[in-house]
Design an enzyme around this catalytic site. Structure first.
Site, mmCIF file in Angstrom:
data_model
loop_
_atom_site.group_PDB
_atom_site.id
_atom_site.type_symbol
_atom_site.label_atom_id
_atom_site.label_comp_id
_atom_site.label_asym_id
_atom_site.label_seq_id
_atom_site.Cartn_x
_atom_site.Cartn_y
_atom_site.Cartn_z
ATOM 1 N N ASP A 114 -5.066 -1.906 -10.560
ATOM 2 C CA ASP A 114 -5.674 -2.002 -9.234
ATOM 3 C C ASP A 114 -6.949 -2.835 -9.252
ATOM 4 O O ASP A 114 -7.967 -2.476 -8.661
ATOM 5 C CB ASP A 114 -5.956 -0.602 -8.686
ATOM 6 C CG ASP A 114 -6.195 -0.604 -7.178
ATOM 7 O OD1 ASP A 114 -5.720 -1.524 -6.503
ATOM 8 O OD2 ASP A 114 -6.873 0.322 -6.694
ATOM 9 N N ASP B 299 2.347 -1.102 -7.857
ATOM 10 C CA ASP B 299 1.147 -1.490 -7.127
ATOM 11 C C ASP B 299 1.512 -2.064 -5.771
ATOM 12 O O ASP B 299 1.054 -3.124 -5.377
ATOM 13 C CB ASP B 299 0.291 -2.470 -7.933
ATOM 14 C CG ASP B 299 -1.045 -1.844 -8.337
ATOM 15 O OD1 ASP B 299 -1.521 -0.989 -7.570
ATOM 16 O OD2 ASP B 299 -1.592 -2.198 -9.381
ATOM 17 N N ASP C 263 -5.605 7.520 -0.348
ATOM 18 C CA ASP C 263 -5.515 6.190 -0.944
ATOM 19 C C ASP C 263 -6.866 5.733 -1.493
ATOM 20 O O ASP C 263 -6.946 4.722 -2.181
ATOM 21 C CB ASP C 263 -5.044 5.168 0.093
ATOM 22 C CG ASP C 263 -3.627 5.423 0.568
ATOM 23 O OD1 ASP C 263 -2.806 5.893 -0.235
ATOM 24 O OD2 ASP C 263 -3.338 5.155 1.756
#
Length: 284
Positions: free
Chosen positions: A113, A152, A258
Site C-alpha cells: 500500500d 490491492d 479502510d
C-alpha cells in the site's frame, strides 16, 4: 487492503498480487478444492463476531451478527499474525475439521500500500517475504483452501483491462490459478464480471485465460467513485461458487475500516466500526 501503485506483485518467484490460488499439495486436489468440503468456512474469531460478543446488549448486535458475523469471509494474515506457519496451519486445520473451505488472504508484501498508505507495511525485504510466504503455504499444507495473494484493489474503475492483463502477465499470473477483483472496493458484481472477462480477453494474447473471483462483501449498492470508507454502501452476495465469476467471496469484512477517511474518520485500517457495519446492512 487498499489501492496501491502496484497492480501486481511477486509471490516467491512470480505469482501475483490480487491472484487467486487454490493451494493443494497432491494431484487429487488440483481439480477443485471446493468439491472437497461442505461449503465455505466462517471465521469463528472475525472482528464483527468479537464485537457482537462483547456488546450483546447493543441494539445493533443482532443484525450485525446475522448479516455480517455469521457470513463466511476471509481471514487476513500479515506481520501481525505472529508465527505464520502456526497461524495459517491452525486456521486451515480448524476449517478442515469442520469440513469447510477457508478463505485466507496473504498480505505482507514489502512496501504494501505504498500509494495510499492506510495499510502500509509488509515484510522488510524480499528475502523476508519469501521466507514468510513459504511458511504460510507450509502451514496450510495439503488442506484445501482458497488463498488471495497480496490484493490491492484491482477493480473495474481503476486500470484498463489491457494494461491490467499486461501487468498480471508480467507478475506471473500464468503460474497462478487465477486472479481476484474488487478486493476492498465497491463495484457491482456485473461491473466486476465484465471487467474480469475483458482482462481475460486481453490475456489471450499471452496464450491463456484464467478464472477469477470477485469480492462482493461491500458491493450491494455499487461504487460512488470513492474507495476509502464511502457512505451509503451495502453488503453484497454472500460467499458462493459461480455468480458470473468462479466464486463470489467476502474478502473484506463489512464494517472494517479502510483507514482514517470518509465515514471512518479517526479510525485505523482494519478497525471494526459497528455503526458503519450496521448502516452497510441496510444500505444507508
Amino acid at each position: 487492503m487498499r489501492r496501491s501503485v502496484r497492480a501486481a506483485s511477486a509471490l516467491l518467484t512470480g505469482v501475483l498480487a490480487g491472484a487467486l490460488a487454490l493451494l493443494h499439495a497432491a494431484p487429487a486436489y488440483a481439480a477443485d478444492p471446493t468439491t472437497m468440503t461442505s461449503g465455505f468456512y466462517t471465521d469463528p474469531d472475525n472482528s464483527a463476531l468479537r464485537w457482537t460478543a462483547a456488546n450483546p446488549g447493543d441494539g445493533r448486535a443482532s443484525a450485525i451478527r446475522t448479516s455480517i458475523a455469521d457470513i463466511p469471509a476471509a481471514r487476513w494474515f500479515g506481520n501481525w499474525s505472529g508465527d505464520i506457519a502456526a497461524a495459517a496451519g491452525s486456521y486451515a486445520g480448524r476449517a478442515d475439521s469442520a469440513d469447510k473451505l477457508p478463505i485466507l488472504v496473504a498480505y505482507n508484501i514489502p512496501d504494501r500500500d505504498i500509494c495510499a498508505g492506510h495499510s502500509g507495511g509488509g515484510a522488510g525485504s524480499r528475502a523476508a517475504y519469501e521466507s514468510w510466504i513459504a511458511a504460510f503455504a507450509g502451514g496450510i499444507g495439503s488442506r484445501p483452501a482458497v488463498v488471495i495473494l497480496e490484493p490491492d484493489a484491482g477493480n473495474a474503475g481503476w486500470i484498463g483491462a489491457p494494461a491490467m492483463a499486461q501487468q498480471l502477465a508480467a507478475a506471473g499470473v500464468g503460474g497462478a490459478h487465477g486472479f481476484a477483483l474488487n478486493v476492498s472496493n465497491y463495484f457491482t458484481t456485473d461491473q466486476s464480471t465484465s471487467y474480469g472477462n475483458a482482462v481475460n480477453s486481453a490475456l489471450r494474447s499471452y496464450g491463456y485465460t484464467k478464472p477469477f473471483v470477485v469480492d462482493t462483501s461491500r458491493n450491494g449498492n455499487g461504487s460512488n467513485g470513492q474507495w476509502c470508507n464511502p457512505a451509503g454502501r451495502r453488503t453484497g452476495t454472500p460467499s458462493r461458487r459461480g455468480g458470473g465469476a468462479e466464486m463470489l467471496l467476502w474478502i473484506k469484512v463489512p464494517g472494517e475500516s479502510d483507514g482514517n477517511c470518509g465515514v471512518g474518520a479517526g479510525s485505523s485500517a482494519g478497525q471494526f466500526l459497528p455503526e458503519v457495519a450496521y448502516k452497510m446492512i441496510y444500505g444507508y
